[in-house]
Design a protein around this motif. Structure first.
Motif, PDB file in Angstrom:
ATOM      1  N   LEU A   4       0.831  -1.200   0.000  1.00  0.00           N
ATOM      2  CA  LEU A   4       0.000   0.000   0.000  1.00  0.00           C
ATOM      3  C   LEU A   4       0.871   1.257   0.000  1.00  0.00           C
ATOM      4  CD1 LEU A   4      -2.707   1.394   0.046  1.00  0.00           C
ATOM      5  CD2 LEU A   4      -2.755   1.083   2.543  1.00  0.00           C
ATOM      6  N   GLN A   5       1.930   1.262   0.769  1.00  0.00           N
ATOM      7  CA  GLN A   5       2.839   2.416   0.772  1.00  0.00           C
ATOM      8  C   GLN A   5       3.472   2.601  -0.610  1.00  0.00           C
ATOM      9  OE1 GLN A   5       5.242   1.050   4.049  1.00  0.00           O
ATOM     10  NE2 GLN A   5       4.443   2.656   5.404  1.00  0.00           N
ATOM     11  N   ALA A   6       3.823   1.508  -1.254  1.00  0.00           N
ATOM     12  CA  ALA A   6       4.392   1.584  -2.605  1.00  0.00           C
ATOM     13  C   ALA A   6       3.366   2.156  -3.582  1.00  0.00           C
ATOM     14  CB  ALA A   6       4.857   0.204  -3.050  1.00  0.00           C
ATOM     15  N   ALA A   7       2.127   1.712  -3.477  1.00  0.00           N
ATOM     16  CA  ALA A   7       1.068   2.229  -4.348  1.00  0.00           C
ATOM     17  C   ALA A   7       0.827   3.708  -4.090  1.00  0.00           C
ATOM     18  CB  ALA A   7      -0.215   1.430  -4.146  1.00  0.00           C
ATOM     19  N   ARG A   8       0.901   4.112  -2.849  1.00  0.00           N
ATOM     20  CA  ARG A   8       0.738   5.541  -2.523  1.00  0.00           C
ATOM     21  C   ARG A   8       1.905   6.361  -3.062  1.00  0.00           C
ATOM     22  NH1 ARG A   8      -1.619   4.736   3.552  1.00  0.00           N
ATOM     23  NH2 ARG A   8      -3.784   4.401   2.925  1.00  0.00           N
ATOM     24  N   TRP A   9       3.112   5.801  -3.042  1.00  0.00           N
ATOM     25  CA  TRP A   9       4.251   6.483  -3.652  1.00  0.00           C
ATOM     26  C   TRP A   9       3.990   6.663  -5.151  1.00  0.00           C
ATOM     27  CZ3 TRP A   9       7.358   4.823  -7.625  1.00  0.00           C
ATOM     28  CH2 TRP A   9       8.392   5.694  -7.966  1.00  0.00           C
ATOM     29  N   MET A  10       3.520   5.593  -5.804  1.00  0.00           N
ATOM     30  CA  MET A  10       3.199   5.671  -7.228  1.00  0.00           C
ATOM     31  C   MET A  10       2.123   6.734  -7.481  1.00  0.00           C
ATOM     32  SD  MET A  10       3.216   1.627  -8.334  1.00  0.00           S
ATOM     33  CE  MET A  10       2.508   1.948  -9.946  1.00  0.00           C
ATOM     34  N   ASN A  33      14.625  -3.791  -2.795  1.00  0.00           N
ATOM     35  CA  ASN A  33      14.989  -5.188  -2.517  1.00  0.00           C
ATOM     36  C   ASN A  33      13.885  -6.005  -1.853  1.00  0.00           C
ATOM     37  OD1 ASN A  33      17.652  -4.993  -3.588  1.00  0.00           O
ATOM     38  ND2 ASN A  33      18.246  -3.890  -1.731  1.00  0.00           N
ATOM     39  N   ASP A  34      12.664  -5.841  -2.360  1.00  0.00           N
ATOM     40  CA  ASP A  34      11.535  -6.630  -1.859  1.00  0.00           C
ATOM     41  C   ASP A  34      10.764  -7.160  -3.065  1.00  0.00           C
ATOM     42  OD1 ASP A  34       9.198  -7.666  -0.796  1.00  0.00           O
ATOM     43  OD2 ASP A  34       8.937  -6.043   0.651  1.00  0.00           O
ATOM     44  N   PRO A  35      10.813  -8.469  -3.317  1.00  0.00           N
ATOM     45  CA  PRO A  35      10.157  -9.023  -4.505  1.00  0.00           C
ATOM     46  C   PRO A  35       8.635  -8.856  -4.519  1.00  0.00           C
ATOM     47  CG  PRO A  35      11.004 -10.778  -3.112  1.00  0.00           C
ATOM     48  CD  PRO A  35      11.507  -9.489  -2.541  1.00  0.00           C
ATOM     49  N   LYS A  36       8.028  -8.481  -3.400  1.00  0.00           N
ATOM     50  CA  LYS A  36       6.593  -8.194  -3.396  1.00  0.00           C
ATOM     51  C   LYS A  36       6.312  -6.855  -4.081  1.00  0.00           C
ATOM     52  CE  LYS A  36       6.342  -8.422   0.923  1.00  0.00           C
ATOM     53  NZ  LYS A  36       6.016  -8.307   2.330  1.00  0.00           N
ATOM     54  N   CYS A  47       8.777  -5.645 -13.475  1.00  0.00           N
ATOM     55  CA  CYS A  47       7.348  -5.393 -13.286  1.00  0.00           C
ATOM     56  C   CYS A  47       7.057  -4.880 -11.885  1.00  0.00           C
ATOM     57  CB  CYS A  47       6.562  -6.686 -13.481  1.00  0.00           C
ATOM     58  SG  CYS A  47       6.812  -7.453 -15.074  1.00  0.00           S
ATOM     59  N   VAL A  48       6.023  -4.069 -11.781  1.00  0.00           N
ATOM     60  CA  VAL A  48       5.499  -3.654 -10.480  1.00  0.00           C
ATOM     61  C   VAL A  48       4.817  -4.865  -9.869  1.00  0.00           C
ATOM     62  CG1 VAL A  48       3.836  -2.131  -9.344  1.00  0.00           C
ATOM     63  CG2 VAL A  48       5.207  -1.268 -11.251  1.00  0.00           C
ATOM     64  N   GLY A  49       4.986  -5.062  -8.570  1.00  0.00           N
ATOM     65  CA  GLY A  49       4.354  -6.183  -7.884  1.00  0.00           C
ATOM     66  C   GLY A  49       2.850  -6.203  -8.078  1.00  0.00           C
ATOM     67  N   LYS A  50       2.275  -7.391  -8.138  1.00  0.00           N
ATOM     68  CA  LYS A  50       0.847  -7.538  -8.438  1.00  0.00           C
ATOM     69  C   LYS A  50      -0.044  -6.865  -7.404  1.00  0.00           C
ATOM     70  CE  LYS A  50       1.782 -11.675 -10.963  1.00  0.00           C
ATOM     71  NZ  LYS A  50       1.196 -12.182 -12.122  1.00  0.00           N
ATOM     72  N   ARG A  51       0.278  -7.000  -6.139  1.00  0.00           N
ATOM     73  CA  ARG A  51      -0.549  -6.353  -5.101  1.00  0.00           C
ATOM     74  C   ARG A  51      -0.349  -4.848  -5.100  1.00  0.00           C
ATOM     75  NH1 ARG A  51      -0.384 -10.380   0.130  1.00  0.00           N
ATOM     76  NH2 ARG A  51      -1.411 -12.123  -0.906  1.00  0.00           N
ATOM     77  N   VAL A  52       0.868  -4.401  -5.409  1.00  0.00           N
ATOM     78  CA  VAL A  52       1.122  -2.957  -5.524  1.00  0.00           C
ATOM     79  C   VAL A  52       0.273  -2.401  -6.653  1.00  0.00           C
ATOM     80  CG1 VAL A  52       2.844  -1.185  -6.030  1.00  0.00           C
ATOM     81  CG2 VAL A  52       3.472  -3.164  -4.637  1.00  0.00           C
ATOM     82  N   LEU A  53       0.280  -3.088  -7.779  1.00  0.00           N
ATOM     83  CA  LEU A  53      -0.500  -2.662  -8.933  1.00  0.00           C
ATOM     84  C   LEU A  53      -1.994  -2.657  -8.622  1.00  0.00           C
ATOM     85  CD1 LEU A  53      -0.426  -1.715 -11.823  1.00  0.00           C
ATOM     86  CD2 LEU A  53      -0.398  -4.111 -12.528  1.00  0.00           C
ATOM     87  N   ALA A  54      -2.465  -3.667  -7.929  1.00  0.00           N
ATOM     88  CA  ALA A  54      -3.885  -3.723  -7.549  1.00  0.00           C
ATOM     89  C   ALA A  54      -4.252  -2.535  -6.666  1.00  0.00           C
ATOM     90  CB  ALA A  54      -4.195  -5.040  -6.846  1.00  0.00           C
ATOM     91  N   GLU A  55      -3.399  -2.206  -5.711  1.00  0.00           N
ATOM     92  CA  GLU A  55      -3.647  -1.046  -4.847  1.00  0.00           C
ATOM     93  C   GLU A  55      -3.609   0.250  -5.650  1.00  0.00           C
ATOM     94  OE1 GLU A  55      -4.669  -0.758  -1.833  1.00  0.00           O
ATOM     95  OE2 GLU A  55      -4.422  -2.807  -1.108  1.00  0.00           O
ATOM     96  N   PHE A  56      -2.631   0.381  -6.543  1.00  0.00           N
ATOM     97  CA  PHE A  56      -2.529   1.572  -7.370  1.00  0.00           C
ATOM     98  C   PHE A  56      -3.776   1.725  -8.239  1.00  0.00           C
ATOM     99  CE2 PHE A  56      -1.132   3.674 -11.341  1.00  0.00           C
ATOM    100  CZ  PHE A  56      -0.795   4.914 -10.804  1.00  0.00           C
ATOM    101  N   ASN A  57      -4.247   0.642  -8.820  1.00  0.00           N
ATOM    102  CA  ASN A  57      -5.465   0.690  -9.630  1.00  0.00           C
ATOM    103  C   ASN A  57      -6.663   1.113  -8.797  1.00  0.00           C
ATOM    104  OD1 ASN A  57      -4.151  -0.021 -11.984  1.00  0.00           O
ATOM    105  ND2 ASN A  57      -4.621  -2.190 -11.785  1.00  0.00           N
TER     106      ASN A  57
END
Length: 85
Positions: A4-10, A33-36, A47-57
Motif C-alpha cells: 500500500l505504501q508503494a502504491a501511494r508512492w506511485m 529489494n523486496d520481490p513483493k 514489473c510492479v508487484g501484483k498487489r502494488v499494482l492492484a492497490e494503485f489501480n
C-alpha cells in the motif's frame, strides 16, 4: 515499505507529473529489494508487484494505462472503456 505504501508512492508520482512510466515505478520499487514490490517476469521484464499494482489501480479509478508507451495517464473523454488503451 508495504504494498500500500508503494502504491501511494506511485500515486504521488502520478499526480505530480500527470503520468507515470511503468519502468520508472518498477525500477524505483525494485531497488528497495523486496520481490513483493517489483520483480522480473519470465520474459525478464521488470514489473510492479501484483498487489502494488492492484492497490494503485484502486487508488486511481480515473487513470488508464497506455500499453504502447507503457505508462499510466489520466483518462480522456475520447478514451475507450476499460483500463488499458
Amino acid at each position: 515499505m508495504t504494498e500500500l505504501q508503494a502504491a501511494r508512492w506511485m500515486l504521488r508520482e502520478f499526480r505530480q507529473c500527470g503520468f507515470l512510466y511503468q519502468e520508472l515505478a518498477a525500477s524505483h520499487l525494485f531497488h528497495l529489494n523486496d520481490p513483493k514490490l517489483a520483480y522480473f517476469d519470465k520474459a525478464s521484464n521488470l514489473c510492479v508487484g501484483k498487489r502494488v499494482l492492484a492497490e494503485f489501480n484502486r487508488l486511481t479509478p480515473n487513470a488508464v494505462y497506455e500499453r504502447s508507451g507503457k505508462f499510466w495517464r489520466f483518462r480522456l473523454d475520447t478514451d475507450q472503456p476499460g483500463r488499458q488503451q
